[in-house]
Design a protein around this motif. Structure first.
Motif, PDB file in Angstrom:
ATOM      1  N   ARG A   1       0.826  -1.198   0.000  1.00 14.37           N
ATOM      2  CA  ARG A   1       0.000   0.000   0.000  1.00 14.37           C
ATOM      3  C   ARG A   1       0.867   1.257   0.000  1.00 14.37           C
ATOM      4  N   PHE A   2       1.787   1.341   0.942  1.00  8.55           N
ATOM      5  CA  PHE A   2       2.577   2.562   1.062  1.00  8.55           C
ATOM      6  C   PHE A   2       3.634   2.670  -0.029  1.00  8.55           C
ATOM      7  N   SER A   3       4.053   1.550  -0.597  1.00  6.47           N
ATOM      8  CA  SER A   3       4.946   1.608  -1.747  1.00  6.47           C
ATOM      9  C   SER A   3       4.226   2.219  -2.944  1.00  6.47           C
ATOM     10  N   LEU A   4       2.964   1.841  -3.150  1.00  7.87           N
ATOM     11  CA  LEU A   4       2.178   2.421  -4.242  1.00  7.87           C
ATOM     12  C   LEU A   4       1.894   3.901  -3.992  1.00  7.87           C
ATOM     13  N   ILE A   5       1.622   4.247  -2.740  1.00  2.00           N
ATOM     14  CA  ILE A   5       1.387   5.656  -2.407  1.00  2.00           C
ATOM     15  C   ILE A   5       2.639   6.480  -2.672  1.00  2.00           C
ATOM     16  N   ALA A   6       3.797   5.971  -2.244  1.00  2.00           N
ATOM     17  CA  ALA A   6       5.048   6.692  -2.483  1.00  2.00           C
ATOM     18  C   ALA A   6       5.334   6.822  -3.972  1.00  2.00           C
ATOM     19  N   ALA A   7       5.056   5.759  -4.731  1.00  2.00           N
ATOM     20  CA  ALA A   7       5.269   5.824  -6.179  1.00  2.00           C
ATOM     21  C   ALA A   7       4.336   6.847  -6.823  1.00  2.00           C
ATOM     22  N   THR A   8       3.095   6.924  -6.336  1.00  2.00           N
ATOM     23  CA  THR A   8       2.157   7.918  -6.857  1.00  2.00           C
ATOM     24  C   THR A   8       2.641   9.335  -6.563  1.00  2.00           C
ATOM     25  N   ILE A   9       3.153   9.543  -5.357  1.00  2.00           N
ATOM     26  CA  ILE A   9       3.696  10.861  -4.995  1.00  2.00           C
ATOM     27  C   ILE A   9       4.877  11.210  -5.890  1.00  2.00           C
ATOM     28  N   ARG A  10       5.748  10.247  -6.119  1.00  2.00           N
ATOM     29  CA  ARG A  10       6.909  10.492  -6.975  1.00  2.00           C
ATOM     30  C   ARG A  10       6.505  10.752  -8.421  1.00  2.00           C
ATOM     31  N   ASN A  11       5.523   9.998  -8.900  1.00  2.00           N
ATOM     32  CA  ASN A  11       5.072  10.209 -10.273  1.00  2.00           C
ATOM     33  C   ASN A  11       4.489  11.613 -10.462  1.00  2.00           C
ATOM     34  N   ASN A  12       3.946  12.172  -9.368  1.00  2.00           N
ATOM     35  CA  ASN A  12       3.404  13.530  -9.415  1.00  2.00           C
ATOM     36  C   ASN A  12       4.411  14.555  -8.902  1.00  2.00           C
TER      37      ASN A  12
END
Length: 429
Positions: free
Chosen positions: A191-202
């Motif tokens: 979950r938090f890996s996907l959240i961090a990746a989403t933050i990085r992608n943005n």
């Protein structure tokens, strides 16, 4: 203390040169824990900190860091040794349930054969030659019985079946009884890996709507309206809220904007999808065979229980019959449990999967709302883009590294050091 294995693995996957944000994003780890873990790991293996002229820090680790750790920590060597031993032990535990089932069937029907044969012999001695006897099915004594021990049993024994299993018969019995573990055991890390990746992608700035498809409990009423569900994300990745002129909130994560290497945007699913529980990884043929053997064992136990009820057979025949009577309670408990446990687990799996499906549907609904963003959300995303940034610490940006003396670095690059100090004294960023 032994360094966090997840951090060690992340460093290896990222090429041994990382920032705190790299590690936090890779494994979804708390930024503070990632920083402490990197410092501890660098201290243990002789890693180095590289300071850029912007003040950001990259960590450089040796390629053989795992070997260094193994030589330094005897507990790490012991853990690796135990993992190898445990694989063997766990495999023996897994196949033991199938072995017990086969042993139980052999004991039950062999004991029944002994009792019936002795009874018929007594009848013959009394002149009663009615032709009684005991028939054991060919399946239990024929050569095909041993095919169940082959890993590719399902292919060999059932050539016409389309479905195959990677489990041999004994492993399939364990899977039939207990399943194959929790498919979402690492859900929080994911979950938090996907959240961090989403933050990085943005590029380090997001809205709550962009994160909601990866969360579960958003609360209701006041908590959801004021986006309280973002607090764990802010805490984990050291973020801070920003308020737009229209009064909308966006969330800025400076640590996740910095990387040690140039990285492409990571592809992430639109929402966090939990995997359903499987009843068993065994093929349907193996499951049907397990049910059949379990039923055969149970019926045999009922027949044997009737023959042993008065205790005369065990007293007169002794030997194996007396032994089986002594362990009959255990055999019966195993026989009942063999059939009852998978039945109970089946309904438990169905119940868990319904809850998983409901959570997936709620997260997917939030992803659909994000995809069809309204004017308010578009304004929030436009405001967030003003703070979006992505920076990479290259070796050319490094003004100080702990792998060499400061005076030596100043002599090699005096202009860069002097410019950096002048900028810091003037208060320039």
């Amino acid at each position: 203390m032994i360094p966090n294995p997840a951090i060690v693995q992340a460093v290896e996957q990222l090429g041994y040169r990382v920032t705190v944000g790299d590690v936090a994003a890779q494994i979804g780890l708390d930024v503070g824990q990632a920083q402490q873990g990197l410092l501890a790991l660098a201290s243990d293996v002789g890693g180095h900190m590289q300071v850029a002229n912007s003040g950001e820090i990259a960590y450089q680790f040796p390629q053989n860091l795992r070997g260094v750790l193994r030589n330094k920590y005897w507990r790490l060597r012991l853990q690796e040794w135990w993992q190898k031993i445990w694989k063997v032990l766990f495999y023996l535990i897994r196949i033991s349930f199938g072995i017990v089932l086969l042993v139980s069937i052999v004991l039950v029907f062999l004991t029944i054969a002994i009792i019936i044969t002795a009874t018929n012999r007594d009848g013959d001695d009394r002149g009663d030659r009615g032709g009684g006897g005991f028939y054991m099915p060919y399946f239990w004594i024929g050569p095909d019985w041993f095919w169940v021990f082959y890993p590719d049993y399902d292919t060999r024994y059932r050539q016409r079946r389309r479905e195959t299993s990677n489990l041999n018969f004994l492993e399939a019995i364990f899977s039939f009884l207990f399943g194959d573990g929790n498919p979402n055991i690492d859900l929080e890390d994911k979950r938090f890996s996907l959240i961090a990746a989403t933050i990085r992608n943005n590029r380090g700035v997001v809205t709550a709507e962009q994160i909601a498809p990866y969360l579960d409990d958003l609360g209701e009423g006041y908590a959801q309206e004021y986006e309280d569900y973002m607090l764990p994300v802010l805490t984990r990745f050291n973020g801070q809220p920003l308020v737009s002129p229209e009064g909308h909130l966006v969330y800025h994560f400076p640590e996740l904007q910095v990387s040690a290497t140039q990285q492409q945007s990571r592809r992430v699913p639109a929402f966090l999808q939990e995997l359903p529980y499987r009843f068993s990884a065994a093929s349907s043929g193996q499951i049907m065979l397990g049910i059949g053997l379990g039923a055969l064992n149970f019926v045999g136990l009922l027949v044997l229980g009737n023959l042993l009820a008065d205790g005369l057979a065990a007293a007169q025949l002794g030997g194996l019959v007396a032994f089986v009577q002594g362990v009959y309670g255990l055999l019966l408990a195993y026989g009942v449990g063999f059939l009852l446990l998978p039945l109970v687990r089946y309904f438990w799996v169905q119940r868990r999967n319904r809850k998983i499906s409901d959570r997936n549907q709620r997260r997917q609904a939030r992803a659909n709302l994000l995809a069809s963003s309204d004017l308010v959300l578009q304004q929030k995303i436009a405001y967030a883009s003003q703070f979006a940034a992505r920076s990479t610490i290259t070796k050319d940006d490094v003004v100080y590294s702990t792998d060499s003396d400061l005076l030596e670095q100043e002599s090699q690059n005096p202009a860069q050091i002097d410019a950096d100090w002048q900028r810091r004294l003037s208060g320039s960023p």
